[in-house]
Design an enzyme around this catalytic site. Structure first.
Site, PDB file in Angstrom:
ATOM      1  N   CYS A 270      27.880  14.840  69.484  1.00 13.20           N
ATOM      2  CA  CYS A 270      26.698  15.307  69.209  1.00 13.20           C
ATOM      3  C   CYS A 270      26.816  16.275  68.078  1.00 13.20           C
ATOM      4  O   CYS A 270      26.160  17.095  68.914  1.00 13.20           O
ATOM      5  CB  CYS A 270      25.939  15.816  70.773  1.00 13.20           C
ATOM      6  SG  CYS A 270      26.424  14.878  72.215  1.00 13.20           S
ATOM      7  N   ASP A 333      28.707  19.849  72.302  1.00 11.34           N
ATOM      8  CA  ASP A 333      27.690  20.819  72.991  1.00 11.34           C
ATOM      9  C   ASP A 333      26.385  19.332  73.374  1.00 11.34           C
ATOM     10  O   ASP A 333      26.458  18.448  73.397  1.00 11.34           O
ATOM     11  CB  ASP A 333      26.698  21.196  71.582  1.00 11.34           C
ATOM     12  CG  ASP A 333      25.775  21.632  71.076  1.00 11.34           C
ATOM     13  OD1 ASP A 333      25.228  22.038  72.787  1.00 11.34           O
ATOM     14  OD2 ASP A 333      24.985  22.116  70.212  1.00 11.34           O
ATOM     15  N   CYS A 386      22.108  24.743  75.357  1.00 12.07           N
ATOM     16  CA  CYS A 386      21.026  25.746  74.733  1.00 12.07           C
ATOM     17  C   CYS A 386      20.371  25.440  76.122  1.00 12.07           C
ATOM     18  O   CYS A 386      19.043  25.263  76.029  1.00 12.07           O
ATOM     19  CB  CYS A 386      21.218  25.433  73.886  1.00 12.07           C
ATOM     20  SG  CYS A 386      19.629  23.736  72.970  1.00 12.07           S
TER      21      CYS A 386
END
Length: 459
Positions: A270, A333, A386
């Site tokens: 990704c 990620d 995140c």
């Protein structure tokens, strides 16, 4: 209170002639339309305001009006709960659920009155004109005028009071944040959400020199932070030369936590837009960047070309990727709810739901299990995202380790990477939140919320 004005507004529809070519009106109408798309249909703001593929009415505006629309929207979303509280306090009863268009006009007007450098008279008059032009809100134009003028008149005292007692998040998210971090830390995170984030850069070399050249300072994590930029970032010195790239300080940590990867085969899963990919390549690894979406892969390639970094790009679904040779390490990620980026993307809290978080956590688990099949025995997987949600981080990893016997945790030790010592949790993972890197000046403080854990594929 403006109870009498509100009631009379319902009885007295405006009759004055109106026009839709009033200067500044087009931008406000677009702002209301896009706010509706975010709130009512949960459409991400970045897509709506994309210069090439965004909403056609937004793309029809000139650059100045586009900037104004973005400022209005980010402000209205960042302070949505406080704005709503001030609107509600000036009504004799809450607006009905079918009055969404009216509420969006009020939010766009109030955001300008309360937080932007726009004359009160202009913000109110344009909101009233807009209400008159929309058949759904025409009969409430007097209400719009009364409510917004009352907010403008009383804002110096009313705004600080409402900010002190209001949490800028939907109730479901605030409750989950309290449960995960405790009320004090959760409030600190949401208080930071009220302040626009600085621009962080990752530089190829000599952070101190670039901080001096660009008018910023070096963070303890090694990123260069700019607290103000005149004009576009792309106009700053050496952007075209590829000497640095924009990357939040928290997003820059996972690649640095890979350690010495010089000469190793590393996959970045990704990968777009490519900040971590660039870091891995700069560290001397032989990098394969895997990106499922062709347009994102094209953007990735363009960024790496500017940075003059050589990377193999594979456009493929991760679950279909079978390399000829296993990798030494993988950086995953994973797609997530992005709740750690609320300072930069305040629409996230209004476009995501608890069901989205559960769905994404399940996807992350599947991606992690597949990533384990791509790494040679003894190799490393660095998983990160995140999100502030333990369901997408700590809890998901705990379940994965319990159920996938091919994986084991390799905790980060204190002192191993000193720049993250303040972010280590009890399990040796790295957890940052927007309340991190405190500073008396909000523009200098904070970073995105990130979770990073190091795993090993057993031999």
């Amino acid at each position: 209170m403006v109870v009498s004005a509100v009631k009379s507004a319902r009885r007295q529809p405006p009759t004055a002639e109106i026009h839709d070519d009033t200067p500044g009106l087009a931008a406000r109408r677009v702002a209301v339309r896009l706010l509706s798309a975010v709130i009512d249909t949960k459409t991400p703001l970045d897509g709506l305001t994309d210069g090439e593929h965004g909403h056609p009415q937004y793309r029809a505006l000139d650059a100045r009006d586009r900037g104004l629309v973005r400022a209005i929207l980010t402000t209205a979303l960042r302070h949505r709960m406080s704005i709503q509280a001030l609107i509600d306090a000036r009504l004799d009863r809450k607006l009905p659920s079918n009055a969404a268009a009216l509420n969006h006009i009020l939010h766009v007007g109030a955001a300008q009155l309360l937080f932007l450098d726009i004359p009160d008279s202009a913000a109110v008059d344009l909101a009233v004109t807009h209400a008159k032009l929309d058949p759904r809100t025409r009969r409430f134009a007097n209400l719009v005028n009364a409510v917004l003028r009352e907010i403008g008149r009383r804002k110096e005292r009313a705004l600080p009071a409402v900010l002190a007692k209001t949490v800028e998040a939907p109730e479901w998210f605030a409750e989950r944040l309290d449960a995960a971090y405790g009320k004090d830390h959760a409030r600190a995170i949401l208080d930071m959400h009220r302040h626009e984030a600085a621009i962080d850069l990752t530089v190829k070399s000599n952070p101190q020199e670039w901080a001096h050249k660009l008018g910023g300072f070096v963070l303890p994590t090694g990123s260069v932070r700019l607290t103000s930029v005149d004009g576009a970032v792309s106009e700053l010195p050496s952007f075209g030369d590829g000497e640095w790239w924009v990357q939040d300080a928290a997003a820059a940590l996972p690649a640095r936590l890979m350690g010495n990867i010089e000469g190793k085969r590393v996959a970045d899963i990704c990968a777009a837009p490519g900040g971590k990919t660039a870091q891995l390549a700069l560290s001397g690894a032989h990098v394969t960047a895997i990106e499922k979406v062709a347009n994102r892969a094209k953007r990735l390639a363009g960024n790496l070309e500017r940075l003059k970094l050589d990377v193999e790009i594979v456009v493929a679904d991760l679950f279909e990727h079978r390399p000829d040779q296993l990798y030494d390490a993988v950086l995953l990620d994973a797609p997530c709810s992005s709740t750690g980026t609320i300072r930069r993307h305040p629409d996230v809290l209004w476009t995501k739901t608890p069901d989205d978080i559960s769905r994404l956590a399940a996807l992350q688990r599947r991606m992690l299990d597949h990533a384990a099949t791509l790494v040679k025995p003894g190799g490393t997987i660095l998983f990160c995202n995140c999100s502030l949600e333990p369901e997408e981080g700590e809890a998901m990893i705990a379940t994965a380790l319990a159920e996938n016997k091919a994986l084991e945790r390799v905790p980060f030790a204190a002192g191993e990477f000193p720049f993250v010592d303040g972010f280590l949790d009890a399990d040796g993972a790295v957890r940052t939140t927007p309340a991190g890197l405190p500073d008396a000046v909000h523009k200098r403080a904070g970073l995105d919320g990130f979770y990073t854990v190091r795993l090993r594929v057993k031999g």
